[in-house]
Structures are given as structure tokens and as C-alpha cells.
Design a protein around this motif. Structure first.
Motif, PDB file in Angstrom:
ATOM      1  N   TYR A  59       0.796  -1.198   0.130  1.00 37.44           N
ATOM      2  CA  TYR A  59       0.028  -0.063  -0.105  1.00 37.44           C
ATOM      3  C   TYR A  59       0.771   1.515  -0.073  1.00 37.44           C
ATOM      4  N   LEU A  60       2.204   0.943  -0.201  1.00 32.28           N
ATOM      5  CA  LEU A  60       3.135   2.050   0.113  1.00 32.28           C
ATOM      6  C   LEU A  60       3.258   3.020  -1.233  1.00 32.28           C
ATOM      7  N   ASP A  61       3.163   4.168  -1.147  1.00 33.38           N
ATOM      8  CA  ASP A  61       3.212   5.081  -2.507  1.00 33.38           C
ATOM      9  C   ASP A  61       4.664   4.900  -3.048  1.00 33.38           C
ATOM     10  N   LYS A  62       4.779   4.883  -4.357  1.00 35.19           N
ATOM     11  CA  LYS A  62       5.893   4.973  -5.172  1.00 35.19           C
ATOM     12  C   LYS A  62       7.103   5.765  -4.973  1.00 35.19           C
ATOM     13  N   LYS A  63       6.481   7.044  -4.471  1.00 32.36           N
ATOM     14  CA  LYS A  63       7.419   8.055  -4.231  1.00 32.36           C
ATOM     15  C   LYS A  63       8.258   8.107  -2.947  1.00 32.36           C
ATOM     16  N   GLN A  64       7.822   7.154  -1.936  1.00 31.36           N
ATOM     17  CA  GLN A  64       8.302   7.152  -0.843  1.00 31.36           C
ATOM     18  C   GLN A  64       9.964   6.367  -0.739  1.00 31.36           C
ATOM     19  N   ASN A  65      10.491   6.744   0.171  1.00 32.09           N
ATOM     20  CA  ASN A  65      11.877   6.193  -0.060  1.00 32.09           C
ATOM     21  C   ASN A  65      11.871   4.862   1.149  1.00 32.09           C
ATOM     22  N   ILE A  66      11.864   3.744   0.566  1.00 34.35           N
ATOM     23  CA  ILE A  66      11.885   2.428   1.501  1.00 34.35           C
ATOM     24  C   ILE A  66      12.975   2.357   2.314  1.00 34.35           C
ATOM     25  N   GLU A  67      14.280   2.649   2.076  1.00 31.63           N
ATOM     26  CA  GLU A  67      15.423   2.521   2.794  1.00 31.63           C
ATOM     27  C   GLU A  67      15.209   3.539   3.966  1.00 31.63           C
ATOM     28  N   LYS A  68      14.984   4.595   3.860  1.00 28.84           N
ATOM     29  CA  LYS A  68      14.729   5.657   4.879  1.00 28.84           C
ATOM     30  C   LYS A  68      13.661   4.923   5.822  1.00 28.84           C
ATOM     31  N   ASN A  69      12.422   4.824   5.355  1.00 28.56           N
ATOM     32  CA  ASN A  69      11.448   4.219   6.110  1.00 28.56           C
ATOM     33  C   ASN A  69      11.968   2.952   6.869  1.00 28.56           C
ATOM     34  N   ALA A  70      12.681   2.231   6.333  1.00 29.52           N
ATOM     35  CA  ALA A  70      12.996   0.832   7.033  1.00 29.52           C
ATOM     36  C   ALA A  70      14.004   1.268   8.206  1.00 29.52           C
ATOM     37  N   ILE A  71      14.822   2.282   7.943  1.00 28.81           N
ATOM     38  CA  ILE A  71      15.642   2.747   9.028  1.00 28.81           C
ATOM     39  C   ILE A  71      14.682   3.277  10.267  1.00 28.81           C
ATOM     40  N   LEU A  72      13.950   4.168   9.901  1.00 24.49           N
ATOM     41  CA  LEU A  72      13.035   4.874  10.781  1.00 24.49           C
ATOM     42  C   LEU A  72      12.276   3.678  11.611  1.00 24.49           C
ATOM     43  N   ILE A  73      11.864   2.829  10.968  1.00 18.74           N
ATOM     44  CA  ILE A  73      10.898   1.702  11.698  1.00 18.74           C
ATOM     45  C   ILE A  73      11.936   0.809  12.678  1.00 18.74           C
TER      46      ILE A  73
END
Length: 478
Positions: free
Chosen positions: A249-263
Motif C-alpha cells: 500500500y506504500l506510495d511509489k514516491k516514498q523512500n523504502i530505505e529511509k522508512n525501514a531505518i526509521l521503523i
């Protein structure tokens, strides 16, 4: 096929993903396991595993989910020939975890009500009973336990029926900041209690649990590794299909690597905060020892803490158990979503339209049945038959349905699923598949070299050790 409606914002996605990661395992599991497994030494091992396993698996699951736009089962079926069945491990794990998660969530709701009763001196409060007596009475009262467990199932169902944007995102966008705020309040009170320093030593000083007589001997490295690994997978919601589902459900514009680090960082931070909230208070009021393990830490030791705080105790009890309910719900909705997304996507592919509400209800009914079994078992208090009950004979298997479901899901299926996913990415479809997905819309996978080496070699090797340690702890250790 209908358009897939996802998260309304990256903040909403992060709150939902962090909410999935933050749960009961953070609040009672992480601090206690950290203390008995070497304190700061355990923390270092946990952080290394979080970087070399947790982050790698998190990036992989988010990327696979977003690339395919599918849930856990369909994502593997689209990408792989050899591993197309692996997604079913996530579905089964979600069912089994939900069975005891809803039971424990129901207990948390009960304790909110209990502390409200104490605040107003009502008959549904403690009535002079200590934590052991209160929890023991709840475990043996099968009807009451089942009712509260079913209330938690219904609460989870209502949120998931609202969909990703209208239900899960809205709840987590409010619930996660509220949880953080309530944690801070409890931490301030906990660390200022006389004698709270012993709890901090238990968490952070290497070997303190042994020197204080809380455990007989220091665990060996393999046991610490498997304990940290099991905690990491359960805490980060990895290997159960949740991050693949949310990634879809994640938008294509979002940075996966950055989000993974934050989580990963936020989940670890909240786990440490949970330790600061519960352990100093439990030590300050004499709760060190066996009553600090698992559910007893939450429902016996801490209730005794609140009962001994005087007039303000019920207030802190209400705040604390409310935050635990928030943590539990934010995780349970992600688990139910794993199941529901799979069947909703299949229905849409066959032209049946959006049947989210129907499948949410059907899945919840099945979960409610398993939850009722766990509640009626009462953590082994009521003499129900449990598989392997008479044959295992190991000291850490407590002869209850909760531990049995936990063994199958957290102990075996989750690390096995993550191991097989790494093998699929590393040696079948190639790390480039994940790198390409992370590099669209102007983003990039800056840790590409680390990711490639880890997903092909380091993470699978560590996963084998973790899986072996989990199986050893459950079946072999005497």
C-alpha cells in the motif's frame, strides 16, 4: 481490477508500520530478556542483528510488497517459482499470533477497567487483593477471560474493516503519538521511585542478573543470539507478512530505505523506553525475580507497583494499561490485515469487488475461536490438553496453548520465512530486484553493497543460527 487504495501520507504509513512493530513484545519481552541475557551485551547483539538482519529483511519485505502490489502470499507467487508457497507461512503465523495476542489484549482491557475501579473505589477494582491473586482469579475465570478477549477481537475487527486509510492509518496516526506521550509520563514516575536504580542496573549492567541472583548462570552466546533474534523478529513484525502487506500500500514516491531505518530505530527506542517504564518501578517495589517474566511482569508485578503508589497509583495504572492496549491493537490490526488483504485481493482479481468487511468478519470469527481456546486455557491454569505437553519436558515450555502457538509462529515460522525470503532474493530473483524497487522516483538504495552481501550470505547464516537456537530452546534444552 479496482484501484488499490493505500496510505494517505508517509507519516500515516510510518505510524502504522511502527505500530505494527511496537507491541506487547516491546513492553514485557525486550527489557526482561535484555536483563537476563547480559544487559548491555544483549543490547549490542540485538543492535547488530537489527542492522544485519532486521533492516535487511525490512527493506526486502517493503520492496517486495510495493513492487508487486500484493499481499504476503501473492507477492511470492508473482516473483518466485521455487518459493511461491512461503507467503503462507505469514498467513498461518498471523492466525496463531492473533490467537494469543487478542487474549493478552483482552487482559489489558480488563486491567484498565480494574484501575478505573480502584480510582473510584468501586466493586470492580482490586478489593484488597494483590497482583498474584487478581491475575490468578482472571486466569481461572474462563468466562470473564473469553469476554475480554472477544472485546479485543471486535476492536481490531472494527478498525480493519475501515480499510488502510479510513481505519488503520487514522488509528495509528493518533495512537502512536499518544503511546509515546504516555510512555514518557510513566518513565518519569518510574525512574524517580526510591530504589529504581536497581532496575536500570538490571537492564544495562552486563551480568547483573547473575550477580543479583535473578538467574543462576549467564546464558551462552547461542542462547543470547537466539533470544535476541527471536525478540527482533517478533518485535519488528518480520517474517509474518505484515511489512509485505503494508509495503503493498506504500506510495511509489516514498523512500523504502529511509522508512525501514526509521521503523527499526523507533521500535528499538520504544523497547528501551518500555524497559525504563516498567523495570525501575518493579525493582523499586520489590518485584525482581520470576514475577518479572512474560505476562506476570505486566499483570502481577506492575499492578502491585500501582497499588503501592497510593492515591495516584490508579491514575498511572489507567495510563499504563491504556498505552499497552494501544500497543497491542496497533500490532493486532497489522496481523489481521495480513490475512484480510490476501483474500480481498483474490476477490478483486476475480471481479467480486471489495469484500473487505466480509473477509474481516470471517477471519475474526476464526481468530476468536482460537482466542477463546487460549483464554479458557488460562496460561495452563485450567488443565486443558496441550500438544506435546507430556513429551517435551523442557523447563521453558509452560504447558499452555499460548506457548505452543508462540513456539510454532515466533519460534519456527517467522525466522524460517525470513530465511527463505533472503535465499529467494539472494539466489533466485537477485538483489537487483529490491535495489530497482528502492531506486524509483529519484530515490536510491544507498546501502546497496551492504544489502547485497547481507541478503546473499550474512543474513541467511545468522538466520540459521537464530532458527537453530529457537528450536533448541523449545525442544532440546533441559
Amino acid at each position: 481490477m479496482e484501484e488499490r487504495k493505500g496510505f494517505g501520507s508517509n507519516f500515516g504509513f510510518l505510524m502504522a508500520a511502527i505500530g505494527s512493530a511496537v507491541g506487547l513484545g516491546n513492553i514485557w519481552g525486550f527489557p526482561f530478556k535484555m536483563g537476563i541475557s547480559g544487559g548491555f551485551t544483549f543490547l549490542i547483539i540485538y543492535l547488530i542483528l537489527a542492522a544485519l538482519c532486521g533492516f535487511i529483511v525490512m527493506v526486502s519485505e517493503l520492496a517486495l510488497g510495493r513492487k508487486t502490489g500484493k499481499g504476503a502470499v501473492a507477492a511470492y507467487q508473482v516473483l518466485s517459482r521455487k518459493f511461491k508457497w512461503v507467503g503462507w507461512l505469514g498467513i498461518v503465523s498471523a492466525f496463531l499470533i492473533m490467537s494469543f495476542y487478542c487474549a493478552l489484549g483482552g487482559y489489558c482491557i480488563k486491567y484498565v477497567v480494574l484501575n478505573v475501579g480502584n480510582l473510584f473505589h468501586a466493586g470492580f477494582g482490586s478489593n484488597g487483593l494483590d497482583g498474584n491473586a487478581i491475575f490468578g482469579a482472571l486466569m481461572t475465570n474462563q468466562t470473564e477471560s473469553v469476554i475480554y478477549g472477544l472485546i479485543f477481537v471486535v476492536l481490531t475487527l472494527v478498525i480493519v474493516m475501515g480499510g488502510i486509510g479510513g481505519g488503520i492509518e487514522k488509528f495509528c496516526s493518533i495512537g502512536m503519538p499518544a503511546l509515546f506521550f504516555m510512555l514518557v509520563i510513566v518513565i518519569v514516575r518510574s525512574v524517580t521511585l526510591p530504589g529504581a536504580g536497581e532496575g536500570l542496573k538490571f537492564m544495562f549492567v552486563p551480568g547483573y542478573a547473575v550477580s543479583a541472583g535473578i538467574v543462576e548462570k549467564a546464558p551462552d552466546f547461542l542462547k543470547v543470539l537466539s533470544t535476541a533474534g527471536g525478540q527482533m523478529f517478533f518485535s519488528l513484525s518480520l517474517g509474518m507478512g505484515a511489512m509485505i502487506t503494508y509495503g503493498s500500500y506504500l506510495d511509489k514516491k516514498q523512500n523504502i530505505e529511509k522508512n525501514a531505518i526509521l521503523i527499526v530505530v523507533c521500535d528499538t527506542l520504544i523497547a528501551l523506553m518500555a524497559g525504563l517504564a516498567v523495570l525501575p518501578a518493579s525493582f523499586a517495589l520489590g518485584g525482581a525475580g520470576a514475577s518479572m517474566a512474560g505476562p506476570k511482569l505486566l499483570f502481577v508485578t506492575l499492578q502491585n507497583v500501582f497499588d503501592n503508589m497510593g492515591a495516584v497509583g490508579p491514575v498511572f495504572g489507567i495510563i499504563f494499561y491504556l498505552l499497552v492496549v494501544l500497543a497491542a491493537v496497533s500490532s493486532s490490526i497489522s496481523l489481521l490485515e495480513v490475512i484480510v488483504t490476501h483474500f480481498v485481493d483474490r476477490a478483486k482479481e476475480k471481479g467480486r469487488g471489495d469484500q473487505r468487511k466480509v473477509y474481516s468478519v470471517v477471519a475474526s470469527v476464526l481468530i476468536a475461536a482460537l482466542c477463546a481456546l487460549v483464554c479458557m486455557d488460562g496460561l495452563g491454569s485450567n488443565g486443558l490438553w496441550v500438544p506435546f505437553q507430556s513429551t517435551l519436558g523442557v523447563h521453558n515450555f509452560n504447558d499452555c496453548w499460548l506457548d505452543f502457538f508462540d513456539m510454532i509462529s515466533e519460534g519456527i515460522m517467522m525466522p524460517l520465512g525470513a530465511l527463505l525470503m533472503c535465499l529467494m532474493i539472494g539466489w533466485e530473483i537477485g538483489p537487483r530486484t529490491v535495489e530497482d524497487e528502492c531506486s524509483i522516483e529519484g530515490n536510491s538504495l544507498r546501502s546497496n553493497l551492504l544489502f547485497t552481501v547481507c541478503v546473499k550470505v550474512i543474513t541467511p547464516v545468522l538466520m540459521i543460527f537464530i532458527l537453530y537456537g529457537q528450536v533448541y530452546n523449545f525442544f532440546i534444552e533441559k
